[in-house]
Every structure is written in structure tokens, then in C-alpha cells.
Motif scaffolding. Structure first.
Motif, short mmCIF file in Angstrom:
data_model
loop_
_atom_site.label_atom_id
_atom_site.label_comp_id
_atom_site.label_asym_id
_atom_site.label_seq_id
_atom_site.Cartn_x
_atom_site.Cartn_y
_atom_site.Cartn_z
N VAL A 33 -10.05 -3.08 2.37
CA VAL A 33 -11.48 -2.73 2.33
C VAL A 33 -11.87 -1.92 1.09
N LYS A 34 -10.89 -1.37 0.36
CA LYS A 34 -11.26 -0.46 -0.74
C LYS A 34 -10.84 -0.91 -2.14
N ALA A 35 -9.93 -1.87 -2.23
CA ALA A 35 -9.38 -2.20 -3.57
C ALA A 35 -10.24 -3.20 -4.33
N GLY B 22 1.24 -3.28 -6.07
CA GLY B 22 1.16 -2.22 -5.08
C GLY B 22 0.72 -0.93 -5.69
N HIS B 23 0.43 0.02 -4.82
CA HIS B 23 -0.11 1.31 -5.25
C HIS B 23 0.80 2.44 -4.78
N SER B 24 1.23 3.29 -5.72
CA SER B 24 1.97 4.51 -5.40
C SER B 24 3.27 4.17 -4.66
N MET B 25 3.44 4.58 -3.40
CA MET B 25 4.63 4.13 -2.67
C MET B 25 4.72 2.61 -2.66
N GLY B 26 3.57 1.95 -2.59
CA GLY B 26 3.55 0.48 -2.63
C GLY B 26 3.89 -0.07 -4.01
N GLU C 119 -5.21 -1.87 6.17
CA GLU C 119 -6.66 -1.93 6.00
C GLU C 119 -7.15 -1.28 4.71
N ASN C 120 -6.48 -0.21 4.25
CA ASN C 120 -7.06 0.57 3.13
C ASN C 120 -7.37 -0.30 1.93
N ALA C 121 -6.37 -1.01 1.44
CA ALA C 121 -6.60 -1.83 0.24
C ALA C 121 -7.51 -3.00 0.56
N SER D 269 0.82 -1.22 0.00
CA SER D 269 0.00 0.00 0.00
C SER D 269 0.85 1.27 0.00
N GLY D 270 0.15 2.38 -0.19
CA GLY D 270 0.81 3.67 -0.35
C GLY D 270 0.81 4.51 0.93
N LEU D 271 1.27 5.73 0.75
CA LEU D 271 1.42 6.68 1.85
C LEU D 271 0.12 6.84 2.61
N THR D 272 0.21 6.91 3.88
CA THR D 272 -0.89 7.10 4.85
C THR D 272 -1.69 5.82 5.11
N CYS D 273 -1.40 4.75 4.37
CA CYS D 273 -2.21 3.54 4.51
C CYS D 273 -1.73 2.66 5.67
N THR D 274 -2.67 1.90 6.20
CA THR D 274 -2.35 0.76 7.05
C THR D 274 -2.59 -0.50 6.20
N ASP E 103 -7.87 9.21 -11.44
CA ASP E 103 -7.01 9.91 -10.48
C ASP E 103 -6.16 8.89 -9.70
N HIS E 104 -5.75 9.28 -8.50
CA HIS E 104 -4.81 8.44 -7.72
C HIS E 104 -5.55 7.57 -6.70
N SER E 105 -6.85 7.68 -6.66
CA SER E 105 -7.60 7.12 -5.53
C SER E 105 -7.87 5.63 -5.69
N TYR E 106 -8.52 5.09 -4.69
CA TYR E 106 -8.94 3.68 -4.76
C TYR E 106 -10.10 3.47 -5.74
N PHE E 107 -10.74 4.54 -6.22
CA PHE E 107 -11.69 4.36 -7.33
C PHE E 107 -10.92 3.89 -8.56
N ASP F 132 -4.22 12.03 -12.41
CA ASP F 132 -3.62 11.82 -11.09
C ASP F 132 -2.92 13.10 -10.67
N LYS F 133 -3.31 13.65 -9.50
CA LYS F 133 -2.70 14.93 -9.07
C LYS F 133 -1.24 14.76 -8.68
N PHE F 134 -0.78 13.52 -8.54
CA PHE F 134 0.61 13.28 -8.18
C PHE F 134 1.49 12.89 -9.36
N LEU F 135 0.94 13.05 -10.56
CA LEU F 135 1.64 12.57 -11.77
C LEU F 135 3.11 13.05 -11.83
N1 LIG Z 1 -2.94 12.98 2.38
C1 LIG Z 1 -2.28 13.17 1.12
C2 LIG Z 1 -2.63 12.09 0.16
C3 LIG Z 1 -2.26 10.72 0.62
C4 LIG Z 1 -2.68 9.71 -0.40
O1 LIG Z 1 -3.26 9.99 -1.41
N2 LIG Z 1 -2.33 8.45 -0.15
C5 LIG Z 1 -2.61 7.43 -1.10
C6 LIG Z 1 -1.33 6.81 -1.53
S1 LIG Z 1 -0.26 8.07 -2.16
C7 LIG Z 1 1.25 7.30 -2.46
O2 LIG Z 1 1.77 6.48 -1.86
C8 LIG Z 1 -3.54 6.42 -0.47
O3 LIG Z 1 -3.56 5.27 -0.85
N3 LIG Z 1 -4.33 6.88 0.49
C9 LIG Z 1 -5.22 6.02 1.25
C10 LIG Z 1 -6.61 5.89 0.72
O4 LIG Z 1 -7.36 5.09 1.31
O5 LIG Z 1 -6.97 6.55 -0.27
C11 LIG Z 1 -2.65 14.53 0.55
O6 LIG Z 1 -2.93 15.34 1.38
O7 LIG Z 1 -2.63 14.73 -0.65
#
Ligand SMILES: N[C@@H](CCC(=O)N[C@@H](CSC=O)C(=O)NCC(=O)O)C(=O)O
Length: 272
Positions: free
Chosen positions: A59-61, A141-145, A55-57, A48-53, A249-253, A218-221
Motif C-alpha cells: 500500500v505504500k511503495a 527489498g527494503h532494509s531487512m528485506g 501489506e506495508n509495501a 519488506s523490513g522490520l515490523t512489516c507485514t 530517510d528510511h521511510s516509504y517516502f 536515514d536514522k539507521f545508517l
Molecule cells: N519501530 C522502529 C522502526 C521500524 C521501521 O522503521 N521499520 C521499517 C523497516 S526497518 C528495517 O528493516 C519499515 O519498513 N516500517 C514499516 C513502514 O510502513 O514504514 C523504530 O521505533 O524506530
């Protein structure tokens, strides 16, 4: 080790497991989906990516339905060590939730932030308690993952049958999602290239089946550096597919939209 929760899902079982980690010197938690049947099951890692535990993927992937259909287990590790005694940073992209799949050598991170060892050595050993076929592993994996999946697969190509990524950080040494964290965790002058997928692949290409999806809204492109990976694939004549998905975008959608493709892609390699 203890099973923290267990839920029936698509005929299989979604577990959350806690265990003491010697690598990270703290309690760690991971998700494990076991498809219907007895096993041993081939394994698809999802980093998984930044901020994730864990759990994120989980429940959301939306991966479990496809994994159940294909008879594949899913592993969802956490993204960092956690806890009161574990160093952290106010920024979301450093510290807890942002382990970057490296082994930190620098203070204050080095005492717990060993996510490379955790994911590549310790957690595979912990998984021996479950009906998994570790001779058939794939990684995504996603992003950092996605960065973690690509660098781990490039380092241990013999361990994996295939690799994929959703919006991966492709060239962290050329990005503020990479330089900041490598400076903090590894220090200036360390071997950052060992944790950069584009630089690793530039050394000699890659023989594993490779699939990358990247949303074009994706806003992080700018931070992800997809072109660097595309260029390396071309320069090294590496087979691999990078799909640029308009409007996503970058989201789990985005992740969940293309999850079936990724699970089927890995299933083909895992069952070959
Ligand atoms: N809080 C940040 C954005 C953090 C974010 O988008 N995290 C992504 C992964 S980004 C790269 O590793 C993520 O998977 N978030 C968890 C989720 O459930 O969506 C900001 O302020 O932009």
C-alpha cells in the motif's frame, strides 16, 4: 489457499492470498500484483523490513503503477510467521515481523521461523497457481528485506535476472541489526556468513545487475553498513550501483520516490 481480497489497480489486479505454510507451520499471507493482460508475467519479489507485514509495501511503495506499465507481477511476502502459537519478543527487531529471512535453528524460534525456506522454496511453489513466468524473476527489498534480497540473490544467482535494494542491511554480522537476530535464530557458532551480503559477495563477486539506493538522512545508517558493501564491490570488481540520496530517510517516502527507477531497472533485465 484462498484469495482474501482482490482490488483492481492500474488495470491489473492486487490480490492478497492466504495459505497454510508447511515451512512456517502456520497460516501465511502474501500480496500478489498481476499487471493487465493474460500472462505469464515476469516476477519481481519485494521483501519488506522490520515490523512489516505483506501489506506495508503493497500500500505504500507505489510499485503497482510502474509494474503495470512494464507488465511485471509483484510478490509481497510477509516478514515472519505469525499467530498465537508463534514465539515473539517485546522488541520490534526480533520475533514476529522480524524473521530476517533465515531458518531458525534455536528455541523458541525454530518451530516456526523458517523464512529462508518459505521465501526460496515454499512460496515459489505456491505461486505456480498464478500466471507467472518463474524463468524470469528479479528481487528487491527494503532494509531487512534488502538484506534478504541481496543474500537470496547471492545464493541463487541462476534464479534471478537482477537484484536491487532500498537501504539494505549490507553487513548484518557487523551490525546490531544482524548479530542480535543471528544469535537468537541461528545461535553462536553457526554459519552467519551465509546470511551476510557483504561476506557472500566477498567470496567471489556477483554477476547480476545490482542497484542500491541509500538515503543519507536515514536514522539507521550506522546499522545498515552501506560502506561494507561498497568496499566489497570495489575489491571484487563487481559491477553494481550504490546511489547515496541526499536528504532521504528510511521511510516509504524514500522507497516510493525511487521505486520507478527500480522497477525499470528490473524490467530491463527481465525483458532482455
Ligand atoms: N519501530 C522502529 C522502526 C521500524 C521501521 O522503521 N521499520 C521499517 C523497516 S526497518 C528495517 O528493516 C519499515 O519498513 N516500517 C514499516 C513502514 O510502513 O514504514 C523504530 O521505533 O524506530
Amino acid at each position: 489457499m484462498k484469495v482474501v481480497s482482490e482490488n483492481r489497480a492500474f488495470g491489473g489486479r492486487q490480490l492478497v492470498v492466504g495459505h497454510p505454510s508447511a515451512a512456517c507451520a502456520c497460516e501465511m499471507t502474501f500480496g500478489l500484483y498481476l499487471p493487465p493482460g493474460e500472462g505469464p508475467f515476469p516476477v519481481l519479489w519485494y521483501l519488506s523490513g522490520l515490523t512489516c507485514t505483506h501489506e506495508n509495501a503493497m500500500v505504500k511503495a507505489g510499485a503497482q503503477s510502474w509494474a503495470a506499465r512494464e507488465g511485471i507481477a509483484l510478490v509481497f511476502p510477509d516478514t515472519s510467521p505469525r499467530g498465537e502459537g508463534v514465539a515473539d519478543d517485546a522488541a520490534y527487531d526480533l520475533g514476529q515481523g522480524a524473521g530476517f529471512y533465515v531458518d531458525a535453528t534455536q528455541a523458541p524460534w525454530a518451530s516456526h521461523f523458517k523464512m529462508w525456506t518459505y521465501v526460496t522454496e515454499e512460496l515459489p511453489a505456491v505461486l505456480a497457481a498464478f500466471p507467472l513466468d518463474m524463468d524470469r524473476q528479479a528481487i528487491t527489498g527494503h532494509s531487512m528485506g534488502g538484506h534478504g534480497a541481496l543474500t537470496i540473490a547471492a545464493t541463487f544467482p541462476e534464479r534471478f535476472r537482477s537484484v536491487s535494494a532500498f537501504a539494505p542491511i549490507c553487513n548484518p554480522t557487523g551490525s546490531d541489526w544482524g548479530r542480535k537476530q543471528f544469535a537468537a535464530y541461528l545461535g553462536e557458532g553457526a554459519d552467519w556468513a551465509a546470511h551476510d551480503a557483504s561476506l557472500l559477495l566477498a567470496k567471489g563477486g556477483f554477476s547480476l545487475p545490482l542497484l542500491v539506493d541509500q538515503g543519507m538522512s536515514d536514522k539507521f545508517l550506522d546499522l545498515l553498513k552501506t560502506d561494507a558493501l561498497q568496499d566489497v564491490l570495489a575489491e571484487t570488481a563487481t559491477q553494481g550501483t550504490i546511489r547515496r540520496q541526499e536528504g532521504y530517510d528510511h521511510s516509504y517516502f524514500f522507497v516510493s520516490t525511487f521505486m520507478e527507477d527500480h522497477v525499470v531497472f528490473h524490467a530491463r533485465a527481465l525483458k532482455a
